[in-house]
Enzyme design. Structure first.
Site, PDB file in Angstrom:
ATOM      1  N   ALA A  15      40.454  25.820  39.995  1.00 18.09           N
ATOM      2  CA  ALA A  15      40.115  26.448  38.705  1.00 18.09           C
ATOM      3  C   ALA A  15      38.939  25.781  38.016  1.00 18.09           C
ATOM      4  CB  ALA A  15      41.346  26.427  37.798  1.00 18.09           C
ATOM      5  N   SER A  16      38.285  24.820  38.683  1.00 14.78           N
ATOM      6  CA  SER A  16      37.187  24.103  38.009  1.00 14.78           C
ATOM      7  C   SER A  16      35.856  24.833  38.110  1.00 14.78           C
ATOM      8  CB  SER A  16      37.045  22.699  38.618  1.00 14.78           C
ATOM      9  OG  SER A  16      36.736  22.794  39.994  1.00 14.78           O
ATOM     10  N   GLY A  18      33.676  28.805  39.575  1.00 18.41           N
ATOM     11  CA  GLY A  18      33.651  30.097  40.272  1.00 18.41           C
ATOM     12  C   GLY A  18      34.817  31.025  39.970  1.00 18.41           C
ATOM     13  N   ILE A  19      35.399  31.535  41.046  1.00 21.36           N
ATOM     14  CA  ILE A  19      36.438  32.570  40.934  1.00 21.36           C
ATOM     15  C   ILE A  19      37.668  32.030  40.195  1.00 21.36           C
ATOM     16  CG2 ILE A  19      38.021  33.999  42.298  1.00 21.36           C
ATOM     17  CD1 ILE A  19      35.740  34.187  44.440  1.00 21.36           C
ATOM     18  N   SER A 144      39.356  36.667  51.799  1.00 24.50           N
ATOM     19  CA  SER A 144      37.924  36.938  51.961  1.00 24.50           C
ATOM     20  C   SER A 144      37.749  38.128  52.897  1.00 24.50           C
ATOM     21  CB  SER A 144      37.259  35.710  52.592  1.00 24.50           C
ATOM     22  OG  SER A 144      35.921  35.988  52.941  1.00 24.50           O
ATOM     23  N   TYR A 157      35.678  29.001  59.491  1.00 26.91           N
ATOM     24  CA  TYR A 157      35.974  29.508  58.141  1.00 26.91           C
ATOM     25  C   TYR A 157      36.761  30.815  58.255  1.00 26.91           C
ATOM     26  CZ  TYR A 157      35.486  31.530  53.492  1.00 26.91           C
ATOM     27  OH  TYR A 157      35.750  32.110  52.269  1.00 26.91           O
ATOM     28  N   LYS A 161      40.689  32.174  57.033  1.00 29.72           N
ATOM     29  CA  LYS A 161      40.996  33.372  56.238  1.00 29.72           C
ATOM     30  C   LYS A 161      41.835  34.381  57.056  1.00 29.72           C
ATOM     31  CE  LYS A 161      39.065  31.953  52.412  1.00 29.72           C
ATOM     32  NZ  LYS A 161      39.878  31.605  51.228  1.00 29.72           N
ATOM     33  N   VAL A 192      30.351  36.675  46.489  1.00 26.96           N
ATOM     34  CA  VAL A 192      30.579  36.493  45.052  1.00 26.96           C
ATOM     35  C   VAL A 192      29.706  35.313  44.630  1.00 26.96           C
ATOM     36  CG1 VAL A 192      32.296  36.035  43.259  1.00 26.96           C
ATOM     37  CG2 VAL A 192      33.002  37.177  45.388  1.00 26.96           C
ATOM     38  N   THR A 194      28.979  32.112  43.196  1.00 28.36           N
ATOM     39  CA  THR A 194      29.713  30.927  42.717  1.00 28.36           C
ATOM     40  C   THR A 194      29.003  29.701  43.309  1.00 28.36           C
ATOM     41  OG1 THR A 194      31.155  30.796  44.655  1.00 28.36           O
ATOM     42  CG2 THR A 194      31.927  32.191  42.841  1.00 28.36           C
TER      43      THR A 194
HETATM   44  N1  LIG Z   1      32.029  33.023  46.783  1.00 28.77           N
HETATM   45  C1  LIG Z   1      32.247  33.903  47.738  1.00 28.77           C
HETATM   46  O1  LIG Z   1      31.323  34.601  48.204  1.00 28.77           O
HETATM   47  C2  LIG Z   1      33.643  34.089  48.271  1.00 28.77           C
HETATM   48  C3  LIG Z   1      33.905  35.253  49.020  1.00 28.77           C
HETATM   49  C4  LIG Z   1      35.180  35.460  49.517  1.00 28.77           C
HETATM   50  C5  LIG Z   1      36.175  34.551  49.257  1.00 28.77           C
HETATM   51  N2  LIG Z   1      35.900  33.415  48.544  1.00 28.77           N
HETATM   52  C6  LIG Z   1      37.013  32.476  48.307  1.00 28.77           C
HETATM   53  O2  LIG Z   1      37.162  32.306  46.914  1.00 28.77           O
HETATM   54  C7  LIG Z   1      37.818  31.055  46.671  1.00 28.77           C
HETATM   55  C8  LIG Z   1      37.115  30.343  45.518  1.00 28.77           C
HETATM   56  O3  LIG Z   1      35.797  30.004  45.898  1.00 28.77           O
HETATM   57  P1  LIG Z   1      34.529  30.137  44.934  1.00 28.77           P
HETATM   58  O4  LIG Z   1      33.646  31.158  45.524  1.00 28.77           O
HETATM   59  O5  LIG Z   1      34.961  30.286  43.532  1.00 28.77           O
HETATM   60  O6  LIG Z   1      33.826  28.720  45.220  1.00 28.77           O
HETATM   61  P2  LIG Z   1      33.610  27.428  44.315  1.00 28.77           P
HETATM   62  O7  LIG Z   1      32.898  27.779  43.061  1.00 28.77           O
HETATM   63  O8  LIG Z   1      32.988  26.426  45.222  1.00 28.77           O
HETATM   64  O9  LIG Z   1      35.101  26.966  43.937  1.00 28.77           O
HETATM   65  C9  LIG Z   1      35.957  26.312  44.865  1.00 28.77           C
HETATM   66  C10 LIG Z   1      37.121  25.693  44.092  1.00 28.77           C
HETATM   67  O10 LIG Z   1      38.000  25.049  45.034  1.00 28.77           O
HETATM   68  C11 LIG Z   1      38.277  23.736  44.569  1.00 28.77           C
HETATM   69  N3  LIG Z   1      38.539  22.805  45.676  1.00 28.77           N
HETATM   70  C12 LIG Z   1      37.825  22.668  46.826  1.00 28.77           C
HETATM   71  N4  LIG Z   1      38.320  21.645  47.554  1.00 28.77           N
HETATM   72  C13 LIG Z   1      39.370  21.129  46.847  1.00 28.77           C
HETATM   73  C14 LIG Z   1      40.271  20.050  47.066  1.00 28.77           C
HETATM   74  N5  LIG Z   1      40.198  19.285  48.168  1.00 28.77           N
HETATM   75  N6  LIG Z   1      41.206  19.796  46.129  1.00 28.77           N
HETATM   76  C15 LIG Z   1      41.288  20.544  45.000  1.00 28.77           C
HETATM   77  N7  LIG Z   1      40.478  21.598  44.750  1.00 28.77           N
HETATM   78  C16 LIG Z   1      39.523  21.874  45.659  1.00 28.77           C
HETATM   79  C17 LIG Z   1      37.004  23.320  43.812  1.00 28.77           C
HETATM   80  O11 LIG Z   1      37.302  22.327  42.837  1.00 28.77           O
HETATM   81  P3  LIG Z   1      36.818  20.782  42.881  1.00 28.77           P
HETATM   82  O12 LIG Z   1      35.532  20.728  43.640  1.00 28.77           O
HETATM   83  O13 LIG Z   1      36.707  20.419  41.425  1.00 28.77           O
HETATM   84  O14 LIG Z   1      37.951  20.083  43.562  1.00 28.77           O
HETATM   85  C18 LIG Z   1      36.648  24.628  43.113  1.00 28.77           C
HETATM   86  O15 LIG Z   1      37.381  24.745  41.911  1.00 28.77           O
HETATM   87  C19 LIG Z   1      37.803  30.303  48.003  1.00 28.77           C
HETATM   88  O16 LIG Z   1      39.085  30.388  48.587  1.00 28.77           O
HETATM   89  C20 LIG Z   1      36.794  31.071  48.833  1.00 28.77           C
HETATM   90  O17 LIG Z   1      37.059  30.972  50.210  1.00 28.77           O
HETATM   91  C21 LIG Z   1      34.660  33.172  48.025  1.00 28.77           C
END
Ligand SMILES: NC(=O)c1ccc[n+]([C@@H]2O[C@H](COP(=O)([O-])OP(=O)(O)OC[C@H]3O[C@@H](n4cnc5c(N)ncnc54)[C@H](OP(=O)(O)O)[C@@H]3O)[C@@H](O)[C@H]2O)c1
Length: 250
Positions: A15-16, A18-19, A144, A157, A161, A192, A194
């Site tokens: 929750a810190s 992006g999504i 995803s 990756y 998923k 998305v 992020t």
């Molecule tokens: N962006 C896209 O295009 C896209 C598309 C399809 C699906 N998704 C999925 O959407 C989800 C969210 O991704 P996002 O796009 O929002 O990316 P993001 O902005 O990089 O956010 C990822 C989040 O996961 C947390 N995280 C990663 N490793 C962690 C760990 N070891 N412990 C605790 N928290 C952890 C990060 O927090 P900290 O770094 O603060 O720990 C951050 O809050 C993911 O599951 C991703 O696979 C993304």
């Protein structure tokens, strides 16, 4: 359903940024109380403040979810401080560009530990709480489009998923067997904007190229899908929501 959820506790991982951060703002505005998990404490505090501005309540729980014991302790702490959770959003996740023929083992391990194993731990712990308090609630896995096809160079990756896709159907079957009213849903977006792409490619430049090529989805677009899933009447379980930016080819 939204009235039914008002005041209930939702746990959101990742929750810190992006999504996950957008989902926190959406659910805070819906009146859920929120426990927010990620590693970056300051960023979690910022999201809590944004939720408070929208009239909601959120608390930060910084933890590295690769550490299963620390994650279990955090989930217990959340339960003792705020009661049983009614919603779990398994959103934390990451990708590395780490091809099968040349990728680094540590990158493969991190994707498997965060995207798959931590999701299983959260699901087990939180569904146990839901079962003890009325046996209803909602599990949402942020999956995803990579659960539905394999982009080039993205074998591991995508494997994580595809695993989430199996874990969605596997949990659905277990819950039906248990005669539980808990629902499970996967949400499967394409691109998305992020912090994901900069991390995946280890390049801010490459991320900008991807996100500027055409209008991609926003984190808020995905948060609205979560809202839709949560506010369906109790007899409707959305199984998987596939979406892409209109111009995305892959
Ligand atoms: N962006 C896209 O295009 C896209 C598309 C399809 C699906 N998704 C999925 O959407 C989800 C969210 O991704 P996002 O796009 O929002 O990316 P993001 O902005 O990089 O956010 C990822 C989040 O996961 C947390 N995280 C990663 N490793 C962690 C760990 N070891 N412990 C605790 N928290 C952890 C990060 O927090 P900290 O770094 O603060 O720990 C951050 O809050 C993911 O599951 C991703 O696979 C993304």
């Amino acid at each position: 359903m939204s009235q039914r959820l008002r005041g209930e506790l939702a746990v959101i991982t990742g929750a810190s940024s992006g999504i996950g951060a957008a989902i926190a703002r959406e659910l805070g505005a819906l009146g859920l109380r929120l426990a927010l998990i990620a590693r970056r404490e300051e960023r979690l505090a910022e999201v809590c403040a944004q939720v408070a501005e929208l009239g909601g309540e959120a608390w930060p729980y910084p933890v590295d979810i690769r550490n299963s014991e620390a994650l279990e302790n955090t989930l217990s702490k959340i339960q003792s401080e705020h009661g049983d959770a009614r919603v779990i959003i398994n959103n934390a996740g990451l990708g590395h560009s780490a091809p099968l023929t040349s990728g680094v083992t540590a990158h493969w391990r991190e994707m498997l530990e965060v995207n798959v194993l931590a999701l299983c731990v959260c699901t087990r712990e939180v569904t146990a709480q839901m079962r003890e308090s009325g046996d209803w609630g909602q599990v949402i896995h942020i999956s995803s489009m990579s659960a539905h096809r394999v982009p080039e160079g993205s074998g591991v990756y995508s494997a994580t998923k595809f695993a989430v896709r199996s874990l969605t159907e596997g949990l659905r079957k277990e819950l039906r067997e248990l005669k539980s009213h808990i629902r499970v849903t996967a949400i499967s977006p394409g691109f998305v904007e992020t912090e994901f792409a900069a991390h995946y490619h280890r390049s801010e430049e490459r991320a900008k190229e991807i996100y500027n090529a055409y209008p991609v989805m926003s984190a808020e677009d995905v948060a609205r899908q979560v809202h839709f899933v949560l506010t369906q009447p109790p007899h409707v379980q959305v199984h998987d929501m596939l979406s892409r930016p209109t111009q995305q080819l892959t």
